[in-house]
Write an enzyme that holds these catalytic residues in place. Structure first.
Site, PDB file in Angstrom:
ATOM      1  N   LYS A  10       0.819  -1.216   0.000  1.00  0.00           N
ATOM      2  CA  LYS A  10       0.000   0.000   0.000  1.00  0.00           C
ATOM      3  C   LYS A  10       0.860   1.278   0.000  1.00  0.00           C
ATOM      4  O   LYS A  10       2.082   1.227   0.207  1.00  0.00           O
ATOM      5  CB  LYS A  10      -0.934  -0.038   1.209  1.00  0.00           C
ATOM      6  N   TYR A  50     -12.333  -1.445  -3.727  1.00  0.00           N
ATOM      7  CA  TYR A  50     -12.857  -1.680  -2.382  1.00  0.00           C
ATOM      8  C   TYR A  50     -14.377  -1.498  -2.321  1.00  0.00           C
ATOM      9  O   TYR A  50     -14.919  -1.231  -1.238  1.00  0.00           O
ATOM     10  CB  TYR A  50     -12.164  -0.751  -1.385  1.00  0.00           C
ATOM     11  N   PHE A  58     -15.479   3.704   7.173  1.00  0.00           N
ATOM     12  CA  PHE A  58     -14.100   4.058   6.831  1.00  0.00           C
ATOM     13  C   PHE A  58     -13.847   4.078   5.318  1.00  0.00           C
ATOM     14  O   PHE A  58     -12.712   4.271   4.880  1.00  0.00           O
ATOM     15  CB  PHE A  58     -13.115   3.097   7.514  1.00  0.00           C
ATOM     16  N   ARG A  86      -2.185 -14.714   4.459  1.00  0.00           N
ATOM     17  CA  ARG A  86      -2.805 -13.937   5.540  1.00  0.00           C
ATOM     18  C   ARG A  86      -2.052 -14.149   6.858  1.00  0.00           C
ATOM     19  O   ARG A  86      -1.956 -13.245   7.682  1.00  0.00           O
ATOM     20  CB  ARG A  86      -4.304 -14.237   5.641  1.00  0.00           C
ATOM     21  N   THR A  92      -5.309  -7.490  10.495  1.00  0.00           N
ATOM     22  CA  THR A  92      -5.614  -6.219   9.813  1.00  0.00           C
ATOM     23  C   THR A  92      -5.138  -5.030  10.644  1.00  0.00           C
ATOM     24  O   THR A  92      -4.560  -4.082  10.107  1.00  0.00           O
ATOM     25  CB  THR A  92      -7.144  -6.103   9.580  1.00  0.00           C
ATOM     26  N   ARG A 103       2.783  -6.900   8.739  1.00  0.00           N
ATOM     27  CA  ARG A 103       2.117  -5.735   9.342  1.00  0.00           C
ATOM     28  C   ARG A 103       2.749  -5.356  10.679  1.00  0.00           C
ATOM     29  O   ARG A 103       2.829  -4.169  11.014  1.00  0.00           O
ATOM     30  CB  ARG A 103       0.618  -6.004   9.470  1.00  0.00           C
ATOM     31  N   ASN A 113      -2.193   0.040   6.832  1.00  0.00           N
ATOM     32  CA  ASN A 113      -1.663  -1.232   7.330  1.00  0.00           C
ATOM     33  C   ASN A 113      -0.734  -1.939   6.342  1.00  0.00           C
ATOM     34  O   ASN A 113      -0.635  -3.164   6.343  1.00  0.00           O
ATOM     35  CB  ASN A 113      -2.797  -2.141   7.813  1.00  0.00           C
ATOM     36  N   HIS A 116      -2.108  -5.544   1.557  1.00  0.00           N
ATOM     37  CA  HIS A 116      -3.404  -6.214   1.406  1.00  0.00           C
ATOM     38  C   HIS A 116      -3.174  -7.669   1.035  1.00  0.00           C
ATOM     39  O   HIS A 116      -2.226  -7.982   0.312  1.00  0.00           O
ATOM     40  CB  HIS A 116      -4.204  -5.529   0.281  1.00  0.00           C
ATOM     41  N   GLU A 127      -9.612 -10.047  -7.699  1.00  0.00           N
ATOM     42  CA  GLU A 127      -8.675  -8.942  -7.459  1.00  0.00           C
ATOM     43  C   GLU A 127      -7.475  -9.001  -8.407  1.00  0.00           C
ATOM     44  O   GLU A 127      -7.013  -7.973  -8.897  1.00  0.00           O
ATOM     45  CB  GLU A 127      -8.225  -8.980  -5.994  1.00  0.00           C
TER      46      GLU A 127
HETATM   47  P1  CMP Z   1      -7.449  -4.625   3.649  1.00  0.00           P
HETATM   48  O1  CMP Z   1      -7.096  -5.995   4.090  1.00  0.00           O
HETATM   49  O2  CMP Z   1      -6.760  -4.080   2.477  1.00  0.00           O
HETATM   50  O3  CMP Z   1      -9.026  -4.572   3.386  1.00  0.00           O
HETATM   51  C1  CMP Z   1      -9.835  -3.483   3.704  1.00  0.00           C
HETATM   52  C2  CMP Z   1      -9.080  -2.372   4.347  1.00  0.00           C
HETATM   53  O4  CMP Z   1      -9.878  -1.424   5.013  1.00  0.00           O
HETATM   54  C3  CMP Z   1      -8.203  -2.931   5.448  1.00  0.00           C
HETATM   55  O5  CMP Z   1      -7.153  -3.653   4.886  1.00  0.00           O
HETATM   56  C4  CMP Z   1      -7.834  -1.678   6.214  1.00  0.00           C
HETATM   57  O6  CMP Z   1      -6.759  -0.984   5.599  1.00  0.00           O
HETATM   58  C5  CMP Z   1      -9.082  -0.860   6.046  1.00  0.00           C
HETATM   59  N1  CMP Z   1      -9.863  -0.873   7.275  1.00  0.00           N
HETATM   60  C6  CMP Z   1     -10.477  -1.921   7.837  1.00  0.00           C
HETATM   61  N2  CMP Z   1     -11.124  -1.541   8.960  1.00  0.00           N
HETATM   62  C7  CMP Z   1     -10.893  -0.221   9.098  1.00  0.00           C
HETATM   63  C8  CMP Z   1     -11.286   0.745  10.051  1.00  0.00           C
HETATM   64  N3  CMP Z   1     -12.053   0.421  11.095  1.00  0.00           N
HETATM   65  N4  CMP Z   1     -10.845   2.002   9.872  1.00  0.00           N
HETATM   66  C9  CMP Z   1     -10.086   2.331   8.801  1.00  0.00           C
HETATM   67  N5  CMP Z   1      -9.700   1.454   7.858  1.00  0.00           N
HETATM   68  C10 CMP Z   1     -10.088   0.188   8.008  1.00  0.00           C
END
Ligand code: CMP
Length: 138
Positions: A10, A50, A58, A86, A92, A103, A113, A116, A127
């Site tokens: 990212k 997304y 969010f 994963r 996450t 991470r 984070n 992905h 994807e």
């Molecule tokens: P990712 O695994 O790329 O999939 C969805 C993304 O949304 C996740 O990683 C985070 O970067 C983001 N995300 C998930 N939950 C939240 C949250 N509560 N606030 C902000 N970003 C979020």
């Protein structure tokens, strides 16, 4: 194709200079890169990628962040790719990520984070196809 997953390094990890170190961890964990490109998502493209999160509070923040700078997208191959990847990237929220995960090492917050990873074989295929034509998947 069931042994494939999709990943994006990212904008936070990219601008912090972690792309090479993350790719090295991915290779060391036994994943083979079968497609890869560096690109910069527009807001529209980030929103499309997304779209499943469109109703989440969010979503706007996520789209802004993912279109802030370049990312590296890749398709990875390994037995049990989705689940093993994963595990390699960790939770996450980096606050909950185990030691030694990508991470834990490189992510700064739940929103930013670092990386992905697809959550299912079906989403891995969707994807991967979002970024790569069949001719670009080896
Ligand atoms: P990712 O695994 O790329 O999939 C969805 C993304 O949304 C996740 O990683 C985070 O970067 C983001 N995300 C998930 N939950 C939240 C949250 N509560 N606030 C902000 N970003 C979020």
């Amino acid at each position: 194709m069931t042994n494939r997953t999709f990943t994006m390094i990212k904008p936070d990890a990219t601008s912090n200079g972690h792309t090479g170190a993350i790719l090295a961890m991915i290779n060391a964990a036994g994943f083979r890169i079968v497609a890869m490109k560096m690109t910069h998502l527009s807001r529209e493209k980030a929103g499309d990628f997304y779209a499943v999160h469109r109703e989440r509070p969010f979503y706007g923040e996520l789209v802004e962040f993912m279109s802030r700078g370049p990312i590296t997208a890749a398709i990875l191959e390994k037995e049990n790719a989705v689940e093993d990847f994963r595990k390699l990237i960790g939770a996450t929220n980096p606050a909950n990520a185990e030691e030694g995960t990508i991470r834990k090492k490189f992510a700064t917050s739940l929103g930013e984070n670092a990386i992905h990873g697809s959550d299912s074989n079906e989403n891995a295929a969707i994807e991967g196809d979002f970024f790569f034509s069949k001719l670009e998947q080896f």
